[in-house]
Design an enzyme around this catalytic site. Sequence first.
Site, short mmCIF file in Angstrom:
data_model
loop_
_atom_site.label_atom_id
_atom_site.label_comp_id
_atom_site.label_asym_id
_atom_site.label_seq_id
_atom_site.Cartn_x
_atom_site.Cartn_y
_atom_site.Cartn_z
N ASP A 135 107.92 -34.06 -58.11
CA ASP A 135 107.33 -35.01 -57.15
C ASP A 135 105.85 -34.75 -56.91
OD1 ASP A 135 109.66 -36.44 -56.73
OD2 ASP A 135 110.25 -35.30 -54.95
N ARG B 45 107.82 -25.40 -42.03
CA ARG B 45 106.99 -26.61 -42.12
C ARG B 45 105.78 -26.62 -41.17
NH1 ARG B 45 108.70 -26.94 -46.86
NH2 ARG B 45 110.29 -28.46 -47.39
N ASP C 121 111.69 -33.14 -42.98
CA ASP C 121 110.43 -32.44 -43.27
C ASP C 121 109.21 -33.32 -43.04
OD1 ASP C 121 111.62 -30.01 -43.84
OD2 ASP C 121 112.04 -30.57 -45.91
N SER D 145 118.13 -30.67 -54.77
CA SER D 145 116.87 -30.57 -54.06
C SER D 145 116.90 -29.25 -53.30
CB SER D 145 116.73 -31.74 -53.08
OG SER D 145 115.75 -31.44 -52.12
N1 ARG Z 1 118.51 -29.72 -43.75
C1 ARG Z 1 117.52 -28.69 -43.65
C2 ARG Z 1 116.43 -29.10 -42.72
O1 ARG Z 1 116.33 -30.22 -42.34
C3 ARG Z 1 116.96 -28.31 -45.03
C4 ARG Z 1 115.96 -29.27 -45.61
C5 ARG Z 1 115.54 -28.86 -46.96
N2 ARG Z 1 114.35 -29.55 -47.35
C6 ARG Z 1 114.14 -30.03 -48.56
N3 ARG Z 1 113.03 -30.67 -48.75
N4 ARG Z 1 115.00 -29.88 -49.53
O2 ARG Z 1 115.65 -28.27 -42.33
#
Ligand code: ARG
Length: 424
Positions: free
Chosen positions: A38, A119, A148, A200
Amino acid sequence: MRPVEHQTPGPPPPPTASYEADPEHVHRVLLLYSGGLDTSVMLKWIQERYGAEVSCLAVNLGQPGEDFQAIRDKALQLGARDCQVVDAREEFAREYVARAIRANGLYGGGYPLFTALGRPLIAKLAVQRAREAGCETIAHGCTGKGNDQVRIEATVATLAPELKLLAPVRSWQMGREEEIAYAREHGIPLKGGNEAVPYSIDDNLWGRSSEGRWIEDLEHPPEDDVFGLVTRPEDAPHEGERVVIEFERGLPVALDGERLELVPLIGRLAELGARHGVGLVDHIEDRIVGLKVRDIYEAPAATIVLGAHQELERLVCTIHQNQFKPELDRHWAYLVYAGLWWEPLRADLDAYMEQVNERVSGTIGVKLYKGRAQVITRSSANAVYDASLASFGPSGGLFSQAAAPGFIELFSLQSRLAWQLRNR
Ligand code: ARG
């Protein structure tokens, strides 16, 4: 049959939020770059589409096995003006993970928040770098369905109202196939070929998450190839292993008597836990954006540390603190999950967490065995515990057994009256 519509997107829709970049004014972009498909496609696409110059930033939060030199080389090869790699492990551990430990940070009963903790730091570093490099826009690779994007954009909009945000994956019409085609056309090296859609993955020193593929089928039990960190409990050693964790003021400071800084200490526990199959979580989660999603988590260090910390807290706190703090812990976890790291209530709660944790010092022994991390010993000079009172021996000192019936009579009074009223 309708003719197949041509793929070239029409004029981009006008921005919805005030902080979204206006396509006319995208000139210098700071891209949060991971080296994956990406963000690599984004790197080329932003240059091509906006004629903009792109600086890249990659942040080391302790992603196991990540080659940051390779990420940097790839960015430069794809035309980035520059690519900075920031080793933020220390700051991540000290300012983010440490707070999570004191707050027993767990969302939805199972998610130790590692991505959610990372993040705001990543976005804060992006703001710093964007200002330094003279960028007016920050670009990231989040989709429009996840948490995110909320965490990153809320952080940037909070800390740097003058900066604009660009999230091409949210608006471009490319699916994965088109991205791969775009990558081929533009000489972007593809990592693992393009056979199946990969999971992912997001990871850092506090844990690793996997989403996508069969994980979206709730009836599908975990397939082994999803685990990238933790040994399957079935394959873990038949011998258990013990580790004694020493805490000072709510934070782990030593393992088996050896003092360690937080980053290596977490690394050591992650390794130990992973070997013994500890920290696997198959989790249904309520995202902030309304969706429910299933995640597979591997968080060996977090599982061990949080379990031990909670145990020590229970020991040194009173029944009233022990009843109250979990409610605040839950609220803390929700704020952090929801991307509101900069919300003053989070700092208010942290002040409380720190105050309580002033006394959370001592040692906890944990046994790791085939997927379990079980507390087996505890000791603390601050324990609100008196072995002589707790024993089955006679009354004495502060505890009078003779007073027990009087206590029971008054303690149960309202409940007894209410019962009578309802059952008359
Ligand atoms: N569900 C978790 C969260 O919202 C993990 C997210 C993982 N992020 C990703 N871009 N794969 O924090």
